[in-house]
Design a protein around this motif. Structure first.
Motif, PDB file in Angstrom:
ATOM      1  N   LYS A   6       0.826  -1.204   0.000  1.00 38.48           N
ATOM      2  CA  LYS A   6       0.000   0.000   0.000  1.00 38.48           C
ATOM      3  C   LYS A   6       0.865   1.261   0.000  1.00 38.48           C
ATOM      4  O   LYS A   6       0.596   2.213  -0.737  1.00 38.48           O
ATOM      5  CB  LYS A   6      -0.946  -0.006   1.210  1.00 38.48           C
ATOM      6  CG  LYS A   6      -1.942   1.123   1.204  1.00 38.48           C
ATOM      7  CD  LYS A   6      -2.943   0.967   2.320  1.00 38.48           C
ATOM      8  CE  LYS A   6      -4.013   2.025   2.243  1.00 38.48           C
ATOM      9  NZ  LYS A   6      -5.055   1.817   3.244  1.00 38.48           N
ATOM     10  N   ARG A   9       2.670   1.597  -3.373  1.00 37.27           N
ATOM     11  CA  ARG A   9       1.700   1.998  -4.393  1.00 37.27           C
ATOM     12  C   ARG A   9       1.382   3.488  -4.267  1.00 37.27           C
ATOM     13  O   ARG A   9       1.372   4.222  -5.259  1.00 37.27           O
ATOM     14  CB  ARG A   9       0.421   1.163  -4.238  1.00 37.27           C
ATOM     15  CG  ARG A   9      -0.648   1.455  -5.246  1.00 37.27           C
ATOM     16  CD  ARG A   9      -1.823   0.515  -5.075  1.00 37.27           C
ATOM     17  NE  ARG A   9      -2.453   0.576  -3.784  1.00 37.27           N
ATOM     18  CZ  ARG A   9      -3.272   1.555  -3.393  1.00 37.27           C
ATOM     19  NH1 ARG A   9      -3.558   2.553  -4.186  1.00 37.27           N
ATOM     20  NH2 ARG A   9      -3.829   1.516  -2.196  1.00 37.27           N
ATOM     21  N   ALA A  10       1.185   3.952  -3.043  1.00 41.70           N
ATOM     22  CA  ALA A  10       0.869   5.362  -2.803  1.00 41.70           C
ATOM     23  C   ALA A  10       2.038   6.271  -3.187  1.00 41.70           C
ATOM     24  O   ALA A  10       1.830   7.349  -3.758  1.00 41.70           O
ATOM     25  CB  ALA A  10       0.487   5.575  -1.345  1.00 41.70           C
ATOM     26  N   ASP A  13       1.867   6.938  -6.686  1.00 42.25           N
ATOM     27  CA  ASP A  13       0.577   7.490  -7.093  1.00 42.25           C
ATOM     28  C   ASP A  13      -0.195   6.543  -8.015  1.00 42.25           C
ATOM     29  O   ASP A  13      -0.743   6.948  -9.036  1.00 42.25           O
ATOM     30  CB  ASP A  13       0.781   8.862  -7.767  1.00 42.25           C
ATOM     31  CG  ASP A  13      -0.492   9.690  -7.762  1.00 42.25           C
ATOM     32  OD1 ASP A  13      -1.316   9.505  -6.843  1.00 42.25           O
ATOM     33  OD2 ASP A  13      -0.668  10.493  -8.703  1.00 42.25           O
ATOM     34  N   LEU A  14      -0.215   5.259  -7.623  1.00 38.21           N
ATOM     35  CA  LEU A  14      -0.953   4.249  -8.378  1.00 38.21           C
ATOM     36  C   LEU A  14      -2.223   3.876  -7.626  1.00 38.21           C
ATOM     37  O   LEU A  14      -2.190   3.665  -6.409  1.00 38.21           O
ATOM     38  CB  LEU A  14      -0.114   2.976  -8.543  1.00 38.21           C
ATOM     39  CG  LEU A  14       1.069   3.003  -9.488  1.00 38.21           C
ATOM     40  CD1 LEU A  14       1.906   1.740  -9.309  1.00 38.21           C
ATOM     41  CD2 LEU A  14       0.587   3.114 -10.919  1.00 38.21           C
ATOM     42  N   SER A  15      -3.307   3.768  -8.334  1.00 35.66           N
ATOM     43  CA  SER A  15      -4.536   3.255  -7.726  1.00 35.66           C
ATOM     44  C   SER A  15      -4.425   1.735  -7.638  1.00 35.66           C
ATOM     45  O   SER A  15      -3.566   1.118  -8.294  1.00 35.66           O
ATOM     46  CB  SER A  15      -5.749   3.634  -8.573  1.00 35.66           C
ATOM     47  OG  SER A  15      -5.692   2.958  -9.823  1.00 35.66           O
ATOM     48  N   GLN A  16      -5.292   1.135  -6.855  1.00 39.08           N
ATOM     49  CA  GLN A  16      -5.310  -0.325  -6.792  1.00 39.08           C
ATOM     50  C   GLN A  16      -5.593  -0.889  -8.174  1.00 39.08           C
ATOM     51  O   GLN A  16      -4.981  -1.877  -8.600  1.00 39.08           O
ATOM     52  CB  GLN A  16      -6.362  -0.818  -5.804  1.00 39.08           C
ATOM     53  CG  GLN A  16      -5.984  -0.647  -4.360  1.00 39.08           C
ATOM     54  CD  GLN A  16      -7.014  -1.224  -3.413  1.00 39.08           C
ATOM     55  OE1 GLN A  16      -8.147  -1.495  -3.783  1.00 39.08           O
ATOM     56  NE2 GLN A  16      -6.606  -1.410  -2.166  1.00 39.08           N
ATOM     57  N   ALA A  17      -6.508  -0.272  -8.903  1.00 38.44           N
ATOM     58  CA  ALA A  17      -6.872  -0.751 -10.240  1.00 38.44           C
ATOM     59  C   ALA A  17      -5.690  -0.655 -11.207  1.00 38.44           C
ATOM     60  O   ALA A  17      -5.450  -1.573 -11.989  1.00 38.44           O
ATOM     61  CB  ALA A  17      -8.062   0.035 -10.770  1.00 38.44           C
ATOM     62  N   ALA A  18      -4.941   0.445 -11.142  1.00 41.28           N
ATOM     63  CA  ALA A  18      -3.794   0.622 -12.037  1.00 41.28           C
ATOM     64  C   ALA A  18      -2.707  -0.405 -11.729  1.00 41.28           C
ATOM     65  O   ALA A  18      -2.117  -0.981 -12.653  1.00 41.28           O
ATOM     66  CB  ALA A  18      -3.241   2.036 -11.907  1.00 41.28           C
ATOM     67  N   ARG A  27      -8.331  -6.053  -9.051  1.00 39.82           N
ATOM     68  CA  ARG A  27      -8.182  -5.026  -8.019  1.00 39.82           C
ATOM     69  C   ARG A  27      -8.446  -5.640  -6.646  1.00 39.82           C
ATOM     70  O   ARG A  27      -7.824  -5.277  -5.653  1.00 39.82           O
ATOM     71  CB  ARG A  27      -9.147  -3.856  -8.290  1.00 39.82           C
ATOM     72  CG  ARG A  27      -8.959  -2.704  -7.288  1.00 39.82           C
ATOM     73  CD  ARG A  27     -10.157  -1.798  -7.200  1.00 39.82           C
ATOM     74  NE  ARG A  27     -11.380  -2.470  -6.825  1.00 39.82           N
ATOM     75  CZ  ARG A  27     -11.688  -2.859  -5.576  1.00 39.82           C
ATOM     76  NH1 ARG A  27     -10.864  -2.643  -4.579  1.00 39.82           N
ATOM     77  NH2 ARG A  27     -12.830  -3.461  -5.326  1.00 39.82           N
ATOM     78  N   ASN A  31      -6.299  -5.403  -3.148  1.00 35.20           N
ATOM     79  CA  ASN A  31      -6.949  -5.013  -1.892  1.00 35.20           C
ATOM     80  C   ASN A  31      -6.725  -6.069  -0.814  1.00 35.20           C
ATOM     81  O   ASN A  31      -6.387  -5.739   0.337  1.00 35.20           O
ATOM     82  CB  ASN A  31      -8.442  -4.785  -2.144  1.00 35.20           C
ATOM     83  CG  ASN A  31      -9.139  -4.244  -0.924  1.00 35.20           C
ATOM     84  OD1 ASN A  31      -8.732  -3.247  -0.347  1.00 35.20           O
ATOM     85  ND2 ASN A  31     -10.212  -4.908  -0.521  1.00 35.20           N
TER      86      ASN A  31
END
Length: 63
Positions: A6, A9-10, A13-18, A27, A31
Motif C-alpha cells: 500500500k 503503491r501510494a 501514485d498508483l490506484s489499486q486498479a492501475a 483489483r 486489496n
C-alpha cells in the motif's frame, strides 16, 4: 504476512486498479494483499518485486 504494498503503491501514485492492471490480477487481489487477507503466490510476489525494483523481502515481511 505483512506487506508494504500500500505504501509503495501510494508513493508512486498508483490506484489499486492501475497496479492490478500492471500485474495482470484483479483489483480485489491487490486489496486483499494490502489488508493482509491474502498472501500472494511466489510468482506474483516476484512480479511485484520486479515492478517496484526491489527484493520481495523488502516488500513482504513475515510476522
Amino acid at each position: 504476512m505483512k506487506s508494504r504494498l500500500k505504501v509503495l503503491r501510494a508513493e508512486r501514485d498508483l490506484s489499486q486498479a492501475a497496479l492490478a492492471e500492471k500485474l495482470e490480477v484483479s483489483r480485489q487481489t491487490i486489496n486483499a494483499i494490502e489488508k493482509e487477507k491474502y498472501d500472494p503466490s511466489l510468482p506474483l510476489a516476484f512480479k511485484i518485486g520486479r515492478l517496484f525494483g526491489m527484493p520481495i523481502e523488502d516488500i513482504f515481511i513475515e510476522d
